[in-house]
Motif scaffolding. Structure first.
Motif, mmCIF file in Angstrom:
data_model
loop_
_atom_site.group_PDB
_atom_site.id
_atom_site.type_symbol
_atom_site.label_atom_id
_atom_site.label_comp_id
_atom_site.label_asym_id
_atom_site.label_seq_id
_atom_site.Cartn_x
_atom_site.Cartn_y
_atom_site.Cartn_z
ATOM 1 N N ILE A 134 -61.554 -45.092 56.103
ATOM 2 C CA ILE A 134 -61.221 -45.108 54.682
ATOM 3 C C ILE A 134 -61.197 -43.664 54.186
ATOM 4 C CG2 ILE A 134 -61.934 -45.862 52.376
ATOM 5 C CD1 ILE A 134 -63.375 -48.193 53.682
ATOM 6 N N TYR A 135 -60.062 -43.216 53.669
ATOM 7 C CA TYR A 135 -59.939 -41.855 53.143
ATOM 8 C C TYR A 135 -60.609 -41.795 51.773
ATOM 9 C CZ TYR A 135 -56.752 -40.864 56.961
ATOM 10 O OH TYR A 135 -56.211 -40.681 58.214
ATOM 11 N N LEU A 136 -61.678 -41.041 51.686
ATOM 12 C CA LEU A 136 -62.527 -41.076 50.505
ATOM 13 C C LEU A 136 -62.035 -40.202 49.357
ATOM 14 C CD1 LEU A 136 -66.014 -40.938 52.276
ATOM 15 C CD2 LEU A 136 -64.841 -42.957 51.368
ATOM 16 N N LEU A 137 -61.409 -39.077 49.654
ATOM 17 C CA LEU A 137 -61.013 -38.117 48.613
ATOM 18 C C LEU A 137 -59.508 -38.042 48.418
ATOM 19 C CD1 LEU A 137 -63.445 -35.183 49.541
ATOM 20 C CD2 LEU A 137 -63.843 -37.109 47.995
ATOM 21 N N LYS A 138 -58.803 -38.956 49.053
ATOM 22 C CA LYS A 138 -57.345 -38.936 49.002
ATOM 23 C C LYS A 138 -56.798 -39.787 47.867
ATOM 24 C CE LYS A 138 -53.456 -39.579 52.222
ATOM 25 N NZ LYS A 138 -53.108 -40.032 53.593
ATOM 26 N N GLY A 139 -57.652 -40.618 47.290
ATOM 27 C CA GLY A 139 -57.192 -41.534 46.258
ATOM 28 C C GLY A 139 -56.686 -42.828 46.856
ATOM 29 N N ASP A 140 -56.221 -43.719 46.006
ATOM 30 C CA ASP A 140 -55.746 -45.034 46.439
ATOM 31 C C ASP A 140 -54.232 -45.088 46.364
ATOM 32 O OD1 ASP A 140 -55.929 -47.594 47.369
ATOM 33 O OD2 ASP A 140 -57.199 -48.338 45.740
ATOM 34 N N ASP A 141 -53.687 -46.213 46.761
ATOM 35 C CA ASP A 141 -52.239 -46.395 46.694
ATOM 36 C C ASP A 141 -51.777 -46.331 45.242
ATOM 37 O OD1 ASP A 141 -52.183 -46.738 49.421
ATOM 38 O OD2 ASP A 141 -52.314 -48.928 49.304
ATOM 39 N N GLY A 142 -50.551 -45.893 45.050
ATOM 40 C CA GLY A 142 -50.021 -45.773 43.698
ATOM 41 C C GLY A 142 -50.223 -44.387 43.135
ATOM 42 N N GLU A 143 -49.663 -44.173 41.970
ATOM 43 C CA GLU A 143 -49.670 -42.843 41.358
ATOM 44 C C GLU A 143 -49.933 -42.959 39.866
ATOM 45 O OE1 GLU A 143 -46.994 -39.111 42.653
ATOM 46 O OE2 GLU A 143 -45.946 -40.533 41.359
ATOM 47 N N LYS A 144 -50.597 -41.952 39.327
ATOM 48 C CA LYS A 144 -50.839 -41.909 37.888
ATOM 49 C C LYS A 144 -50.643 -40.478 37.398
ATOM 50 C CE LYS A 144 -55.846 -41.137 38.311
ATOM 51 N NZ LYS A 144 -57.188 -41.640 37.967
ATOM 52 N N THR A 145 -50.446 -40.357 36.118
ATOM 53 C CA THR A 145 -50.277 -39.041 35.500
ATOM 54 C C THR A 145 -51.539 -38.689 34.740
ATOM 55 O OG1 THR A 145 -47.889 -39.376 35.273
ATOM 56 C CG2 THR A 145 -48.899 -37.662 33.926
ATOM 57 N N ILE A 146 -52.067 -37.504 35.003
ATOM 58 C CA ILE A 146 -53.276 -37.056 34.317
ATOM 59 C C ILE A 146 -52.950 -35.858 33.432
ATOM 60 C CG2 ILE A 146 -54.808 -37.879 36.140
ATOM 61 C CD1 ILE A 146 -55.078 -34.910 37.014
ATOM 62 N N ASN A 147 -53.741 -35.699 32.404
ATOM 63 C CA ASN A 147 -53.585 -34.562 31.496
ATOM 64 C C ASN A 147 -54.535 -33.441 31.885
ATOM 65 O OD1 ASN A 147 -51.655 -35.837 29.809
ATOM 66 N ND2 ASN A 147 -53.295 -36.926 28.732
ATOM 67 N N MET A 148 -54.051 -32.227 31.816
ATOM 68 C CA MET A 148 -54.902 -31.076 32.030
ATOM 69 C C MET A 148 -55.775 -30.847 30.794
ATOM 70 S SD MET A 148 -54.097 -29.844 35.065
ATOM 71 C CE MET A 148 -53.907 -31.548 35.579
ATOM 72 N N GLY A 350 -50.669 -29.649 29.746
ATOM 73 C CA GLY A 350 -49.938 -29.853 30.986
ATOM 74 C C GLY A 350 -50.320 -31.161 31.655
ATOM 75 N N GLN A 351 -49.499 -31.580 32.610
ATOM 76 C CA GLN A 351 -49.733 -32.840 33.314
ATOM 77 C C GLN A 351 -49.515 -32.660 34.812
ATOM 78 O OE1 GLN A 351 -47.066 -35.712 31.503
ATOM 79 N NE2 GLN A 351 -48.540 -36.192 29.874
ATOM 80 N N ALA A 352 -50.096 -33.577 35.563
ATOM 81 C CA ALA A 352 -49.899 -33.598 37.014
ATOM 82 C C ALA A 352 -49.927 -35.051 37.471
ATOM 83 C CB ALA A 352 -50.993 -32.806 37.729
ATOM 84 N N LYS A 353 -49.147 -35.352 38.497
ATOM 85 C CA LYS A 353 -49.136 -36.693 39.076
ATOM 86 C C LYS A 353 -50.026 -36.698 40.314
ATOM 87 C CE LYS A 353 -44.690 -38.398 37.375
ATOM 88 N NZ LYS A 353 -43.348 -38.920 37.742
ATOM 89 N N VAL A 354 -50.961 -37.645 40.337
ATOM 90 C CA VAL A 354 -51.907 -37.735 41.446
ATOM 91 C C VAL A 354 -52.058 -39.193 41.853
ATOM 92 C CG1 VAL A 354 -53.171 -35.694 40.684
ATOM 93 C CG2 VAL A 354 -53.899 -37.944 39.900
ATOM 94 N N ALA A 355 -52.662 -39.406 43.009
ATOM 95 C CA ALA A 355 -52.909 -40.766 43.488
ATOM 96 C C ALA A 355 -53.936 -41.455 42.589
ATOM 97 C CB ALA A 355 -53.405 -40.732 44.926
ATOM 98 N N ASN A 356 -53.869 -42.774 42.571
ATOM 99 C CA ASN A 356 -54.821 -43.540 41.785
ATOM 100 C C ASN A 356 -56.247 -43.332 42.301
ATOM 101 O OD1 ASN A 356 -53.013 -44.757 39.967
ATOM 102 N ND2 ASN A 356 -52.461 -46.309 41.474
ATOM 103 N N THR A 357 -57.208 -43.603 41.443
ATOM 104 C CA THR A 357 -58.618 -43.479 41.818
ATOM 105 C C THR A 357 -58.974 -44.504 42.896
ATOM 106 O OG1 THR A 357 -59.225 -42.698 39.613
ATOM 107 C CG2 THR A 357 -60.990 -43.632 40.963
ATOM 108 N N LEU A 358 -59.645 -44.037 43.941
ATOM 109 C CA LEU A 358 -60.133 -44.947 44.972
ATOM 110 C C LEU A 358 -61.326 -45.718 44.410
ATOM 111 C CD1 LEU A 358 -60.257 -45.980 47.938
ATOM 112 C CD2 LEU A 358 -61.835 -44.089 48.387
ATOM 113 N N SER A 359 -61.275 -47.042 44.537
ATOM 114 C CA SER A 359 -62.348 -47.870 44.025
ATOM 115 C C SER A 359 -62.677 -48.953 45.045
ATOM 116 C CB SER A 359 -61.946 -48.502 42.686
ATOM 117 O OG SER A 359 -62.995 -49.287 42.153
ATOM 118 N N PHE A 360 -63.930 -49.028 45.457
ATOM 119 C CA PHE A 360 -64.346 -50.095 46.361
ATOM 120 C C PHE A 360 -65.712 -50.611 45.935
ATOM 121 C CE2 PHE A 360 -65.567 -46.057 48.276
ATOM 122 C CZ PHE A 360 -66.903 -46.250 48.629
#
Length: 491
Positions: A134-148, A350-360
């Motif tokens: 399980i990749y812990l710091l890579k995020g989950d499937d999908g993408e979201k936009t975050i604000n700086m 500013g904004q950046a697109k990143v992977a969704n938060t990993l949640s288990f």
């Protein structure tokens, strides 16, 4: 005497059978260690025991689940320890690059090379850190936009995050003659003719016909006077006279140098210094109308200062803006310009697109209850999410490096927040493990009392039944011999 029914033998045989059955059960309990080996031994006890066994085994596995959770959290937190170390090094490099003694072509380029390598390593750590595949710091499937996070570019003022991807920055009030630092440069706020007119009018409102000094020459108001031949004084016309030059002796008529305040105001041209009410106003010489003094570029108007400040705000908020969404406008939504603005700015971060938060979720209970779930959330910990992707410190005067310090500080804060969250979860899991083990132990004790054999007590029963069996066998033998007396009658 009868021979068809040997009741003594029958009775002895029946009792021996009962004793043998009890002896067999005691042997079974002693050899298995359980006093309930089949439902017939204790139907209700068996039901209670099996429910407890289900709970005990579930609790033991839940404890194991929690221990696995601790291991995964420790793995992620350990990797973030190194991310923190790299960010701290990047902060050192940014502070070094912000120093004016660096050469852009050599020193800052060398610094930039190391920053690029550290950025790449942060991304690699985020991409490869895993626990049980399980990749812990890579995020989950999908993408979201975050604000700086919004930045104030080191300007003096108040920055307010509006919580909707925008921020408001209000500069401290600028007055004529003030010195302000913008983008690492010092500027003096020069006066316009409108500023000097307003200052003269304000002084006149406080005290009629105030003294006004123009380029070191002071003009004082003198009221009208009639001629006084007896005292050899001429007539005086009301108006402003240069201080020290006023003279109406020898019957001479005194004529003012400037008739009224309006004439004094007219002296305020480019390069002129007007002093009124003990304050100096240097009138900016701006023939090209760009808000900058034509002879001294460090002297600018307030509106020009606002324009320059807005541009620096934009530069600072572009750091980490991989989507190029950062904008800065004046409070009235007008674009930045040398003749607009009031010192209040609307910032679109500013904004950046990143992977969704990993949640288990970790299941830490024996029952199918959602309260037995402990959720672990881990954000993507790459350079884009940390707001330092594409960080550049190779500008001419080190201003970009100065703004980079703020961006790196935000990144350090974000990693600290994630590590704190992981540490809190780990502490919670350790308490959970202790609690699960305690419940499992107590439940096992209760189940033992229901199902396990009391060896001492059962051994007493076994010994008793063993003796009874031997006695029964002896009595059965005697009973079988009792009818042998019939033979004497048949002889």
């Amino acid at each position: 005497m009868v021979v068809q029914h040997n009741m003594q033998a029958a009775n002895a045989n029946r009792m021996l059978g009962i004793t043998s059955g009890a002896q067999a059960k005691s042997t079974e309990k002693l050899s298995s260690g359980y006093k309930i080996n089949r439902a017939a031994d204790d139907a209700a006890g068996l039901t209670i025991s099996e429910k407890m066994r289900k709970q005990i085994r579930g609790l033991d596995k839940a404890s194991s689940n929690a221990q696995d959770g601790v291991s995964s959290v420790q793995t992620a937190e350990g990797a973030l320890t190194e991310v923190h170390s790299m960010l701290q090094r990047m902060n050192e490099l940014a502070v070094q690059a912000a120093n004016g003694t660096n050469s852009k072509d050599t020193d800052r380029k060398a610094i930039q090379d190391e920053i690029d390598q550290l950025n790449t390593e942060i991304d690699r750590v985020a991409e490869t850190t895993k626990f049980n595949e399980i990749y812990l710091l890579k995020g989950d499937d999908g993408e979201k936009t975050i604000n700086m996070k919004a930045h104030d570019a080191g300007l003096k003022g108040t920055l307010t995050d509006n919580g909707d991807g925008t921020a408001t920055f209000k500069m401290d009030e600028l007055n004529v003659g003030d010195t302000v630092s913008i983008g690492g440069k010092q500027y003096t706020i020069g006066a316009t003719k409108a500023d000097t007119d307003a200052a003269i009018d304000a002084a006149n409102a406080k005290q009629a016909n105030p003294d006004v000094t123009v380029n070191g020459v002071t003009y004082k108001y003198v009221a009208a006077k009639t001629a006084d031949a007896g005292n050899n004084l001429g007539a005086v016309t009301a108006g402003y006279y240069v201080d020290g030059k006023y003279d109406n002796t020898n019957n001479q008529t005194a004529t003012p140098d400037k008739a009224a305040l309006a004439d004094i105001k007219a002296l305020a041209t480019g390069g002129t210094t007007i002093t009124v009410d003990n304050k100096d106003y240097k009138v900016i010489n701006d023939a090209v109308a760009d808000g900058v003094d034509d002879n001294d570029t460090s002297v600018i108007t307030k509106q020009k200062a606002y324009e320059l400040a807005g541009k620096e705000l934009l530069a600072a908020n572009h750091i980490g803006d991989t989507e190029n969404k950062a904008t800065v406008k004046n409070s009235d939504d007008s674009d930045l310009a040398y003749d607009k603005g009031d010192g209040t700015f609307k910032i679109t971060v500013g904004q950046a697109k990143v992977a969704n938060t990993l949640s288990f979720s970790l299941h830490v209970g024996a029952d199918a209850d959602m309260t037995n779930k402990i959720t672990v959330d881990i954000d993507t910990m790459n350079s884009a999410n940390l707001g330092i992707k594409g960080l550049n410190v190779t500008d001419k005067n080190g201003t970009a490096a100065t703004y980079a310090i703020d961006a790196i500080s935000d990144a350090i804060s974000k990693v600290s927040s994630q590590r704190s969250a992981l540490g809190a979860v780990q502490n919670r899991l350790e308490h959970t493990i202790d609690n699960l083990d305690n419940i499992s132990e107590n439940t096992s004790s209760a189940e033992s009392r229901i199902r396990d054999t009391d060896m001492a007590k059962e051994m007493v029963n076994y010994s008793k039944n063993n003796i009874l069996a031997q006695a029964g066998q002896s009595m059965l033998a005697q009973a079988n011999q009792s009818n042998q007396g019939v033979l004497s009658l048949l002889q």
